[in-house]
Design a protein around this motif. Structure first.
Motif, PDB file in Angstrom:
ATOM      1  N   ASN A 140       0.733  -1.051  -0.093  1.00  0.00           N
ATOM      2  CA  ASN A 140      -0.080  -0.069   0.223  1.00  0.00           C
ATOM      3  C   ASN A 140       1.108   1.222  -0.129  1.00  0.00           C
ATOM      4  OD1 ASN A 140      -2.335  -1.505   0.064  1.00  0.00           O
ATOM      5  ND2 ASN A 140      -2.576  -1.257   2.278  1.00  0.00           N
ATOM      6  N   GLU A 141       2.086   1.058   0.347  1.00  0.00           N
ATOM      7  CA  GLU A 141       3.078   2.281   0.629  1.00  0.00           C
ATOM      8  C   GLU A 141       3.899   2.407  -0.984  1.00  0.00           C
ATOM      9  OE1 GLU A 141       3.046   4.512   2.844  1.00  0.00           O
ATOM     10  OE2 GLU A 141       1.578   3.489   3.986  1.00  0.00           O
ATOM     11  N   VAL A 142       3.842   1.399  -1.459  1.00  0.00           N
ATOM     12  CA  VAL A 142       4.856   1.288  -2.881  1.00  0.00           C
ATOM     13  C   VAL A 142       3.954   2.073  -3.886  1.00  0.00           C
ATOM     14  CG1 VAL A 142       6.036   0.264  -4.682  1.00  0.00           C
ATOM     15  CG2 VAL A 142       6.000  -0.616  -2.215  1.00  0.00           C
ATOM     16  N   ALA A 143       4.607   3.369  -4.394  1.00  0.00           N
ATOM     17  CA  ALA A 143       3.767   4.194  -5.525  1.00  0.00           C
ATOM     18  C   ALA A 143       4.772   4.238  -6.630  1.00  0.00           C
ATOM     19  CB  ALA A 143       3.786   5.587  -4.983  1.00  0.00           C
ATOM     20  N   SER A 144       5.944   3.733  -6.736  1.00  0.00           N
ATOM     21  CA  SER A 144       6.812   3.794  -7.989  1.00  0.00           C
ATOM     22  C   SER A 144       8.072   3.032  -7.860  1.00  0.00           C
ATOM     23  CB  SER A 144       6.952   5.383  -8.478  1.00  0.00           C
ATOM     24  OG  SER A 144       7.798   6.043  -7.496  1.00  0.00           O
ATOM     25  N   ALA A 145       8.478   3.029  -9.045  1.00  0.00           N
ATOM     26  CA  ALA A 145       9.921   2.596  -9.208  1.00  0.00           C
ATOM     27  C   ALA A 145      10.522   3.198 -10.278  1.00  0.00           C
ATOM     28  CB  ALA A 145       9.694   0.828  -9.819  1.00  0.00           C
ATOM     29  N   LYS A 146      12.052   3.282 -10.155  1.00  0.00           N
ATOM     30  CA  LYS A 146      12.666   4.039 -10.867  1.00  0.00           C
ATOM     31  C   LYS A 146      13.823   3.190 -11.330  1.00  0.00           C
ATOM     32  CE  LYS A 146      11.402   8.448  -9.368  1.00  0.00           C
ATOM     33  NZ  LYS A 146      11.982   9.970  -8.758  1.00  0.00           N
ATOM     34  N   SER A 205      26.809   2.794 -11.527  1.00  0.00           N
ATOM     35  CA  SER A 205      26.070   1.567 -11.003  1.00  0.00           C
ATOM     36  C   SER A 205      24.610   1.728 -11.641  1.00  0.00           C
ATOM     37  CB  SER A 205      25.895   2.048  -9.475  1.00  0.00           C
ATOM     38  OG  SER A 205      25.202   3.233  -9.253  1.00  0.00           O
ATOM     39  N   PHE A 206      24.033   0.553 -11.412  1.00  0.00           N
ATOM     40  CA  PHE A 206      22.567   0.343 -11.989  1.00  0.00           C
ATOM     41  C   PHE A 206      21.866  -0.270 -10.872  1.00  0.00           C
ATOM     42  CE2 PHE A 206      25.689   0.148 -15.335  1.00  0.00           C
ATOM     43  CZ  PHE A 206      25.023   0.756 -16.473  1.00  0.00           C
ATOM     44  N   SER A 207      20.469   0.207 -10.644  1.00  0.00           N
ATOM     45  CA  SER A 207      19.609  -0.087  -9.691  1.00  0.00           C
ATOM     46  C   SER A 207      18.089   0.104 -10.303  1.00  0.00           C
ATOM     47  CB  SER A 207      19.991   0.482  -8.495  1.00  0.00           C
ATOM     48  OG  SER A 207      19.681   1.935  -8.391  1.00  0.00           O
ATOM     49  N   ILE A 208      17.213  -0.513  -9.531  1.00  0.00           N
ATOM     50  CA  ILE A 208      15.977  -0.345  -9.692  1.00  0.00           C
ATOM     51  C   ILE A 208      15.437   0.176  -8.063  1.00  0.00           C
ATOM     52  CG2 ILE A 208      13.579  -1.300 -10.172  1.00  0.00           C
ATOM     53  CD1 ILE A 208      14.849  -2.974 -12.091  1.00  0.00           C
ATOM     54  N   TYR A 216      17.342  -5.135 -20.339  1.00  0.00           N
ATOM     55  CA  TYR A 216      16.208  -5.739 -20.737  1.00  0.00           C
ATOM     56  C   TYR A 216      15.112  -5.412 -19.809  1.00  0.00           C
ATOM     57  CZ  TYR A 216      13.026  -9.710 -20.630  1.00  0.00           C
ATOM     58  OH  TYR A 216      11.968 -10.592 -20.620  1.00  0.00           O
ATOM     59  N   LEU A 217      15.210  -5.029 -18.419  1.00  0.00           N
ATOM     60  CA  LEU A 217      14.042  -5.083 -17.766  1.00  0.00           C
ATOM     61  C   LEU A 217      13.462  -3.387 -18.154  1.00  0.00           C
ATOM     62  CD1 LEU A 217      15.320  -6.308 -14.335  1.00  0.00           C
ATOM     63  CD2 LEU A 217      13.458  -7.353 -16.080  1.00  0.00           C
ATOM     64  N   TRP A 218      14.277  -2.609 -18.312  1.00  0.00           N
ATOM     65  CA  TRP A 218      14.118  -1.035 -18.692  1.00  0.00           C
ATOM     66  C   TRP A 218      13.012  -1.209 -19.824  1.00  0.00           C
ATOM     67  CZ3 TRP A 218      16.093   2.116 -22.801  1.00  0.00           C
ATOM     68  CH2 TRP A 218      15.577   3.238 -22.782  1.00  0.00           C
ATOM     69  N   GLU A 219      13.536  -2.096 -20.966  1.00  0.00           N
ATOM     70  CA  GLU A 219      12.908  -2.123 -21.975  1.00  0.00           C
ATOM     71  C   GLU A 219      11.510  -2.737 -22.002  1.00  0.00           C
ATOM     72  OE1 GLU A 219      15.619  -3.713 -25.156  1.00  0.00           O
ATOM     73  OE2 GLU A 219      16.926  -2.145 -24.985  1.00  0.00           O
ATOM     74  N   LYS A 220      11.754  -3.827 -21.128  1.00  0.00           N
ATOM     75  CA  LYS A 220      10.323  -4.520 -20.862  1.00  0.00           C
ATOM     76  C   LYS A 220       9.277  -3.649 -20.204  1.00  0.00           C
ATOM     77  CE  LYS A 220       8.597  -8.794 -18.732  1.00  0.00           C
ATOM     78  NZ  LYS A 220       8.980 -10.036 -17.936  1.00  0.00           N
ATOM     79  N   TYR A 221       9.542  -2.787 -19.331  1.00  0.00           N
ATOM     80  CA  TYR A 221       8.621  -2.062 -18.619  1.00  0.00           C
ATOM     81  C   TYR A 221       8.498  -0.528 -19.436  1.00  0.00           C
ATOM     82  CZ  TYR A 221       8.238  -5.716 -15.501  1.00  0.00           C
ATOM     83  OH  TYR A 221       7.989  -6.795 -14.599  1.00  0.00           O
ATOM     84  N   GLY A 222       8.635  -0.564 -20.468  1.00  0.00           N
ATOM     85  CA  GLY A 222       8.160   0.593 -21.334  1.00  0.00           C
ATOM     86  C   GLY A 222       9.408   1.586 -21.664  1.00  0.00           C
ATOM     87  N   LYS A 272      10.802   3.377 -19.679  1.00  0.00           N
ATOM     88  CA  LYS A 272      10.602   4.654 -18.702  1.00  0.00           C
ATOM     89  C   LYS A 272      11.396   4.703 -17.801  1.00  0.00           C
ATOM     90  CE  LYS A 272       5.695   4.070 -19.654  1.00  0.00           C
ATOM     91  NZ  LYS A 272       4.166   3.836 -19.150  1.00  0.00           N
ATOM     92  N   GLU A 273      11.843   5.779 -17.329  1.00  0.00           N
ATOM     93  CA  GLU A 273      12.809   5.853 -16.084  1.00  0.00           C
ATOM     94  C   GLU A 273      11.773   5.588 -14.867  1.00  0.00           C
ATOM     95  OE1 GLU A 273      14.660   9.412 -13.499  1.00  0.00           O
ATOM     96  OE2 GLU A 273      15.541   9.374 -15.418  1.00  0.00           O
ATOM     97  N   THR A 274      10.710   6.110 -14.824  1.00  0.00           N
ATOM     98  CA  THR A 274       9.708   6.040 -13.452  1.00  0.00           C
ATOM     99  C   THR A 274       8.296   5.235 -14.053  1.00  0.00           C
ATOM    100  OG1 THR A 274      10.450   8.109 -12.804  1.00  0.00           O
ATOM    101  CG2 THR A 274       8.524   7.212 -11.979  1.00  0.00           C
ATOM    102  N   LEU A 275       8.370   3.931 -13.224  1.00  0.00           N
ATOM    103  CA  LEU A 275       7.003   3.495 -13.269  1.00  0.00           C
ATOM    104  C   LEU A 275       6.070   4.015 -12.127  1.00  0.00           C
ATOM    105  CD1 LEU A 275       8.202  -0.205 -14.078  1.00  0.00           C
ATOM    106  CD2 LEU A 275       7.373   1.215 -15.596  1.00  0.00           C
TER     107      LEU A 275
END
Length: 138
Positions: free
Chosen positions: A63-69, A82-85, A120-126, A128-131
């Motif tokens: 309920n607290e998770v609003a976005s991923a970058k 470095s690379f992170s989500i 690959y994950l970045w492309e799979k999820y559109g 976008k920098e932010t989901l």
């Protein structure tokens, strides 16, 4: 309620090699290396990575998770990229971070195959920098 995208993204991260989850608060940082075949479940408002039989597990209040970058940044102190989500609440407070690790060879060069996992994950999820998960309610 959170979107299916959150669940799918966590499941996809769990399939990647050499990922370290970190959780930070004002008093400390917890870092844990992903293990093979980590369990993941959602029950009520809680997502759980791992379980009581694992050496560690993480509970996330969905309920607290609003976005991923998707974050790609240069760390001057380590002189490396470095690379992170990173997962944030609606106030942009960091909840959870998935760090891609072991990205460099013994000569200090980026390993292209490791970067492709993040890409690959970045492309799979559109690409976008932010989901924004709250925009995709089930």
């Amino acid at each position: 309620m959170i979107s299916k995208s959150f669940e799918n993204l966590i499941c996809d991260i769990l399939l990647q090699p050499d990922v370290i989850f970190s959780i930070k608060n004002s008093g400390g940082i917890c870092e844990t290396r992903l293990q093979e075949n980590m369990k993941f479940k959602i029950r009520d408002q809680w997502a759980t990575i791992g379980d009581e039989s694992s050496p560690w597990h993480i509970h996330i209040n969905i309920n607290e998770v609003a976005s991923a970058k998707f974050i790609r940044e240069f760390n001057k102190s380590h002189n490396r990229e470095s690379f992170s989500i990173r997962f944030f609440d609606s106030n942009e407070n960091l909840i959870l971070r998935a760090n891609f690790s072991k990205l460099y060879d013994q000569n200090g060069n980026l390993i292209p195959d490791k970067i492709l996992k993040f890409q690959y994950l970045w492309e799979k999820y559109g690409k976008k920098e932010t989901l924004n998960f709250k925009n995709f309610i089930n």
